[in-house]
Motif scaffolding. Structure first.
Motif, PDB file in Angstrom:
ATOM      1  N   ARG A  47      22.861 -78.189  10.578  1.00  0.00           N
ATOM      2  CA  ARG A  47      22.667 -77.202  11.632  1.00  0.00           C
ATOM      3  C   ARG A  47      23.705 -77.438  12.713  1.00  0.00           C
ATOM      4  NH1 ARG A  47      16.503 -75.308  12.379  1.00  0.00           N
ATOM      5  NH2 ARG A  47      15.976 -75.209  10.166  1.00  0.00           N
ATOM      6  N   ALA A  48      24.277 -76.354  13.242  1.00  0.00           N
ATOM      7  CA  ALA A  48      25.339 -76.514  14.231  1.00  0.00           C
ATOM      8  C   ALA A  48      25.478 -75.239  15.037  1.00  0.00           C
ATOM      9  CB  ALA A  48      26.664 -76.862  13.543  1.00  0.00           C
ATOM     10  N   ILE A  49      26.153 -75.375  16.182  1.00  0.00           N
ATOM     11  CA  ILE A  49      26.443 -74.254  17.067  1.00  0.00           C
ATOM     12  C   ILE A  49      27.950 -74.039  17.055  1.00  0.00           C
ATOM     13  CG2 ILE A  49      26.278 -73.358  19.417  1.00  0.00           C
ATOM     14  CD1 ILE A  49      24.022 -75.467  19.867  1.00  0.00           C
ATOM     15  N   LEU A  50      28.377 -72.857  16.654  1.00  0.00           N
ATOM     16  CA  LEU A  50      29.792 -72.501  16.705  1.00  0.00           C
ATOM     17  C   LEU A  50      29.996 -71.660  17.955  1.00  0.00           C
ATOM     18  CD1 LEU A  50      32.575 -72.571  15.405  1.00  0.00           C
ATOM     19  CD2 LEU A  50      31.960 -70.530  14.106  1.00  0.00           C
ATOM     20  N   ALA A  51      30.652 -72.235  18.945  1.00  0.00           N
ATOM     21  CA  ALA A  51      30.763 -71.600  20.263  1.00  0.00           C
ATOM     22  C   ALA A  51      32.203 -71.241  20.591  1.00  0.00           C
ATOM     23  CB  ALA A  51      30.198 -72.530  21.333  1.00  0.00           C
ATOM     24  N   ASP A  52      32.953 -70.858  19.583  1.00  0.00           N
ATOM     25  CA  ASP A  52      34.344 -70.483  19.812  1.00  0.00           C
ATOM     26  C   ASP A  52      34.450 -69.349  20.816  1.00  0.00           C
ATOM     27  OD1 ASP A  52      35.423 -72.340  18.146  1.00  0.00           O
ATOM     28  OD2 ASP A  52      35.801 -70.984  16.475  1.00  0.00           O
ATOM     29  N   ASP A  53      35.586 -69.337  21.488  1.00  0.00           N
ATOM     30  CA  ASP A  53      35.911 -68.268  22.416  1.00  0.00           C
ATOM     31  C   ASP A  53      35.776 -66.907  21.730  1.00  0.00           C
ATOM     32  OD1 ASP A  53      36.748 -67.202  24.751  1.00  0.00           O
ATOM     33  OD2 ASP A  53      38.739 -68.117  24.740  1.00  0.00           O
ATOM     34  N   MET A  54      35.465 -65.893  22.518  1.00  0.00           N
ATOM     35  CA  MET A  54      35.346 -64.550  21.969  1.00  0.00           C
ATOM     36  C   MET A  54      36.657 -64.127  21.312  1.00  0.00           C
ATOM     37  SD  MET A  54      33.246 -62.819  25.136  1.00  0.00           S
ATOM     38  CE  MET A  54      34.135 -63.779  26.370  1.00  0.00           C
ATOM     39  N   GLY A 251      28.765 -83.198  19.252  1.00  0.00           N
ATOM     40  CA  GLY A 251      28.577 -83.509  17.838  1.00  0.00           C
ATOM     41  C   GLY A 251      28.010 -82.364  17.034  1.00  0.00           C
ATOM     42  N   VAL A 252      27.300 -81.429  17.700  1.00  0.00           N
ATOM     43  CA  VAL A 252      26.729 -80.293  16.974  1.00  0.00           C
ATOM     44  C   VAL A 252      27.258 -78.965  17.489  1.00  0.00           C
ATOM     45  CG1 VAL A 252      24.601 -81.505  16.386  1.00  0.00           C
ATOM     46  CG2 VAL A 252      24.726 -80.197  18.530  1.00  0.00           C
ATOM     47  N   LEU A 253      28.134 -79.013  18.489  1.00  0.00           N
ATOM     48  CA  LEU A 253      28.671 -77.793  19.082  1.00  0.00           C
ATOM     49  C   LEU A 253      30.190 -77.832  19.024  1.00  0.00           C
ATOM     50  CD1 LEU A 253      27.503 -76.065  22.342  1.00  0.00           C
ATOM     51  CD2 LEU A 253      29.921 -76.489  21.959  1.00  0.00           C
ATOM     52  N   LEU A 254      30.768 -76.834  18.404  1.00  0.00           N
ATOM     53  CA  LEU A 254      32.224 -76.743  18.299  1.00  0.00           C
ATOM     54  C   LEU A 254      32.692 -75.547  19.100  1.00  0.00           C
ATOM     55  CD1 LEU A 254      34.936 -77.625  17.058  1.00  0.00           C
ATOM     56  CD2 LEU A 254      34.442 -76.079  15.146  1.00  0.00           C
ATOM     57  N   ARG A 255      33.584 -75.798  20.030  1.00  0.00           N
ATOM     58  CA  ARG A 255      34.156 -74.702  20.818  1.00  0.00           C
ATOM     59  C   ARG A 255      35.669 -74.859  20.886  1.00  0.00           C
ATOM     60  NH1 ARG A 255      33.257 -70.625  24.225  1.00  0.00           N
ATOM     61  NH2 ARG A 255      34.683 -70.314  25.974  1.00  0.00           N
ATOM     62  N   ARG A 256      36.379 -73.795  20.525  1.00  0.00           N
ATOM     63  CA  ARG A 256      37.821 -73.726  20.711  1.00  0.00           C
ATOM     64  C   ARG A 256      38.148 -72.506  21.564  1.00  0.00           C
ATOM     65  NH1 ARG A 256      38.384 -74.815  15.149  1.00  0.00           N
ATOM     66  NH2 ARG A 256      36.945 -73.063  14.875  1.00  0.00           N
ATOM     67  N   THR A 257      39.139 -72.616  22.424  1.00  0.00           N
ATOM     68  CA  THR A 257      39.558 -71.484  23.229  1.00  0.00           C
ATOM     69  C   THR A 257      40.734 -70.783  22.563  1.00  0.00           C
ATOM     70  OG1 THR A 257      41.156 -72.742  24.538  1.00  0.00           O
ATOM     71  CG2 THR A 257      38.871 -72.712  25.312  1.00  0.00           C
ATOM     72  N   LEU A 523      32.073 -87.890  18.721  1.00  0.00           N
ATOM     73  CA  LEU A 523      30.929 -87.252  18.089  1.00  0.00           C
ATOM     74  C   LEU A 523      31.343 -85.981  17.361  1.00  0.00           C
ATOM     75  CD1 LEU A 523      28.202 -87.492  20.871  1.00  0.00           C
ATOM     76  CD2 LEU A 523      28.614 -89.034  18.967  1.00  0.00           C
ATOM     77  N   ALA A 524      32.401 -85.335  17.829  1.00  0.00           N
ATOM     78  CA  ALA A 524      32.825 -84.072  17.229  1.00  0.00           C
ATOM     79  C   ALA A 524      33.635 -84.290  15.959  1.00  0.00           C
ATOM     80  CB  ALA A 524      33.655 -83.276  18.226  1.00  0.00           C
ATOM     81  N   VAL A 553      25.670 -86.916  15.916  1.00  0.00           N
ATOM     82  CA  VAL A 553      24.429 -87.098  16.674  1.00  0.00           C
ATOM     83  C   VAL A 553      24.248 -88.579  16.979  1.00  0.00           C
ATOM     84  CG1 VAL A 553      21.924 -86.872  16.643  1.00  0.00           C
ATOM     85  CG2 VAL A 553      23.341 -85.061  15.669  1.00  0.00           C
ATOM     86  N   VAL A 554      23.805 -88.866  18.213  1.00  0.00           N
ATOM     87  CA  VAL A 554      23.501 -90.237  18.610  1.00  0.00           C
ATOM     88  C   VAL A 554      21.990 -90.418  18.585  1.00  0.00           C
ATOM     89  CG1 VAL A 554      23.668 -91.951  20.438  1.00  0.00           C
ATOM     90  CG2 VAL A 554      25.535 -90.350  20.073  1.00  0.00           C
ATOM     91  N   ARG A 555      21.530 -91.496  17.925  1.00  0.00           N
ATOM     92  CA  ARG A 555      20.106 -91.809  17.875  1.00  0.00           C
ATOM     93  C   ARG A 555      19.893 -93.257  18.301  1.00  0.00           C
ATOM     94  NH1 ARG A 555      18.830 -91.416  12.077  1.00  0.00           N
ATOM     95  NH2 ARG A 555      21.082 -91.549  11.797  1.00  0.00           N
ATOM     96  N   CYS A 556      18.723 -93.504  18.855  1.00  0.00           N
ATOM     97  CA  CYS A 556      18.368 -94.865  19.244  1.00  0.00           C
ATOM     98  C   CYS A 556      16.905 -95.089  18.876  1.00  0.00           C
ATOM     99  CB  CYS A 556      18.587 -95.075  20.748  1.00  0.00           C
ATOM    100  SG  CYS A 556      18.198 -96.759  21.316  1.00  0.00           S
ATOM    101  N   ASP A 557      16.559 -96.304  18.485  1.00  0.00           N
ATOM    102  CA  ASP A 557      15.172 -96.564  18.086  1.00  0.00           C
ATOM    103  C   ASP A 557      14.325 -97.104  19.235  1.00  0.00           C
ATOM    104  OD1 ASP A 557      16.192 -99.108  18.335  1.00  0.00           O
ATOM    105  OD2 ASP A 557      15.897 -99.677  16.231  1.00  0.00           O
ATOM    106  N   CYS A 558      14.794 -96.907  20.485  1.00  0.00           N
ATOM    107  CA  CYS A 558      13.991 -97.343  21.618  1.00  0.00           C
ATOM    108  C   CYS A 558      12.910 -96.310  21.923  1.00  0.00           C
ATOM    109  CB  CYS A 558      14.874 -97.578  22.854  1.00  0.00           C
ATOM    110  SG  CYS A 558      15.480 -96.071  23.630  1.00  0.00           S
TER     111      CYS A 558
END
Length: 576
Positions: A47-54, A251-257, A523-524, A553-558
């Motif tokens: 699962r990811a968000i593609l947030a490239d420029d319009m 890590g889950v969002l990619l944006r290029r201008t 992360l990217a 993605v960063v995870r921690c077991d705390c």
């Protein structure tokens, strides 16, 4: 081949991703370089968000990615009504023989298709039917539509099988607690404005891709929205630690201008004062402001009455500018160029259409999807059609109008982002000429104040001022300035020229921080592999936790991370 951040499996290796990128290039040679890398990014994540420029082709990237990630289908595309037919066209460009069913308002449900395209407004009517299908992949276009707490957001999240119904700001009242079905194997969100107004807008998008930060809205708001109790409840309209947020979500969002992805020509924005008969509009403005002085409460029936009076004044002003707009557009057309003209009023569009006759096509919210697409096609392909007259909301998003080189705004919208979106209908992939955006305004009216604010925002909003760079209305600022006499100076009649490879839109400038974090953050980079970091507990001597950085993605077991989806150990890991 996709990586599920919830599992303990390592992300794909650099070798696997390299092979994938080469296979994508061989199979889709018409993709731009940035589109091939975008597809590889999507395929490396479940699962990811593609947030490239319009204008950078998010639709094409998503279509290719879901076909590769889940070849057997079926696929569901959720999008605004105005771009349903464009989705069908784009799918057929990638998969010519594709079985694509576009769900219409009056059409019956038709199961069994490889591709189903549906608009947000029909999700409630066909909720049971949509949940009866085991979707291999779901694409959510213009995903900022689900940023708020609403039934629409709840239905989309429910289809994605996300979280517990009732949790978070985006879950409405339509789903019973625990009534969340398993979602698709793959889900991609597309948006050019992932943080359209302020950091809280991003929360539901993170929830949709099951990012750990979306586990607790309260914790998210306190850390990234400068949340505080204002005496009535939690105020989460601010922004804080925005740079950190950008790094964590990269890590889950990619944006290029456009600047980094394309070799586009420059964009030139001009503020053009026009001399028109403003007597009627000025009288209506004065009457509206006098009413507001007598009824200063900006809520309730009196505020609604004021807005109606102000809208009548703006409508009169828009109509008064029609002759000046027609003259300007006529000169542009006579010079051999195509033009897109925007207005918020149907009467303005109708008046201009009568003046230009067969050389013009119109596009408004009242048009059917088929008629909208026909208008776009006519401007793009018919030499005899020289201009498109469009409503700024209906024709300002989701379409490609690169046959035109000029955009003219007859009247000004309260929301800056609506203008930048509309400008970029001509400033996107396929544009080979300098793009010109001209804003007509009448000096001495509220129109001039709006123009001044638009120019001010376009010039001065910095990339670190995310809390100020919003799509909120300018109405309060304009009214306050008019009432106090402290409105900004009107913009001079000159052009703002962007150098080559530089875009001038407010949202592009503001979201540059996300773009730069996407590029810079480890992360990217799906090739970075998995890292495990052992960190000591700060409150319990002798206790240690493990931070895992993998697959973006960063995870921690705390314990803190298990509740908030974020902790000091994770924050330190992304900076190490």
């Amino acid at each position: 081949m996709t990586f599920d951040p919830r599992s303990s499996a390592p992300p794909p290796s650099a070798e696997v991703l390299g092979d994938l990128a080469r296979r994508v290039a061989d199979a889709y040679p018409d993709l731009y370089a940035h589109q091939r890398s975008g597809v590889a990014f999507l395929l490396s994540r479940r699962r990811a968000i593609l947030a490239d420029d319009m204008g950078l082709g998010k639709t094409r990237q998503a279509i290719v990615a879901v076909r590769e990630a889940a070849p057997d289908g079926p696929y569901l595309v959720i999008c605004p009504a105005g771009v349903r037919l464009n989705w069908r066209r784009e799918i057929h460009l990638v998969e010519p023989d594709a079985d694509v069913h576009v769900v219409t308002g009056g059409g019956a449900w038709e199961p069994g298709h490889r591709w189903t395209v549906i608009n947000y407004d029909l999700l409630g009517r066909l909720e049971a039917e949509l949940h009866s299908v085991n979707w291999a992949a779901i694409v959510v276009d213009e995903a900022h539509y689900i940023k708020n707490r609403s039934q629409r957001s709840a239905r989309v999240l429910h289809l994605l099988g996300v979280g517990r119904a009732g949790a978070g700001i985006g879950i409405g009242r339509g789903a019973a607690a625990g009534d969340v079905r398993p979602g698709p194997r793959v889900a991609y969100l597309l948006t050019g404005t992932p943080m359209a107004s302020r950091p809280r807008d991003l929360f539901n998008l993170l929830k949709a891709v099951e990012h750990p930060l979306a586990r607790s809205f309260y914790a998210y708001a306190v850390r990234y929205c400068a949340a505080h109790h204002n005496g009535y409840g939690l105020d989460s309209t601010g922004a804080s630690n925005v740079g950190e947020l950008a790094r964590i979500v990269s890590g889950v969002l990619l944006r290029r201008t456009k600047d980094e992805a394309l070799d586009l020509p420059p964009k030139v924005r001009t503020w053009l004062p026009v001399e028109v008969n403003t007597n009627r509009a000025a009288a209506l403005e004065a009457r509206a402001l006098d009413y507001l002085r007598d009824h200063p409460a900006r809520v309730g029936p009196t505020w609604v009455t004021f807005l109606g009076m102000l809208n009548r004044a703006r409508h009169a002003l828009g109509m008064a500018k029609v002759p000046a707009t027609a003259e300007l557009v006529g000169d542009i057309v006579d010079a051999g160029h195509k033009v897109v003209v925007y207005s918020g009023y149907t009467a303005v569009i109708t008046g201009l259409a009568e003046r230009f006759g067969a050389a013009a096509v119109t596009l408004t919210g009242a048009d059917s999807p088929a008629r909208r697409q026909a208008a776009v096609d006519a401007l793009q392909t018919d030499p005899s059609v020289r201009l498109l007259l469009g409503n700024i909301h209906a024709a300002g998003v989701g379409i490609n109008l690169t046959a035109a080189t000029h955009v003219v705004f007859n009247d000004l919208d309260w929301v800056p982002g609506n203008h930048w979106q509309a400008e970029d209908r001509i400033y996107r992939i396929g544009q080979t000429s300098t793009a010109f955006a001209t804003y007509l305004y009448a000096p001495g009216t509220l129109d001039g104040y709006v123009a001044a604010l638009l120019e001010e925002k376009a010039r001065t909003i910095g990339v670190l001022e995310a809390e100020a760079a919003d799509r909120a209305t300018l109405l309060d600022q304009v009214v306050e300035g008019a009432l106090t006499g402290c409105a900004p100076d009107e913009p001079p009649a000159r052009a703002m020229t962007a150098p080559p490879n530089t875009t001038m839109g407010l949202l592009e400038e503001t979201l540059d921080l996300l773009a730069r974090s996407t590029i810079a953050s480890p992360l990217a980079d799906p090739d970075a592999g998995e890292r495990r970091i052992t960190v000591p507990s700060r409150s319990q001597p002798g206790r240690f936790y493990t931070v895992i950085v993998a697959g973006g993605v960063v995870r921690c077991d705390c314990p803190g991370f298990s509740y908030r989806g974020n902790c000091v150990h994770a924050r330190e890991a992304i900076d190490s």
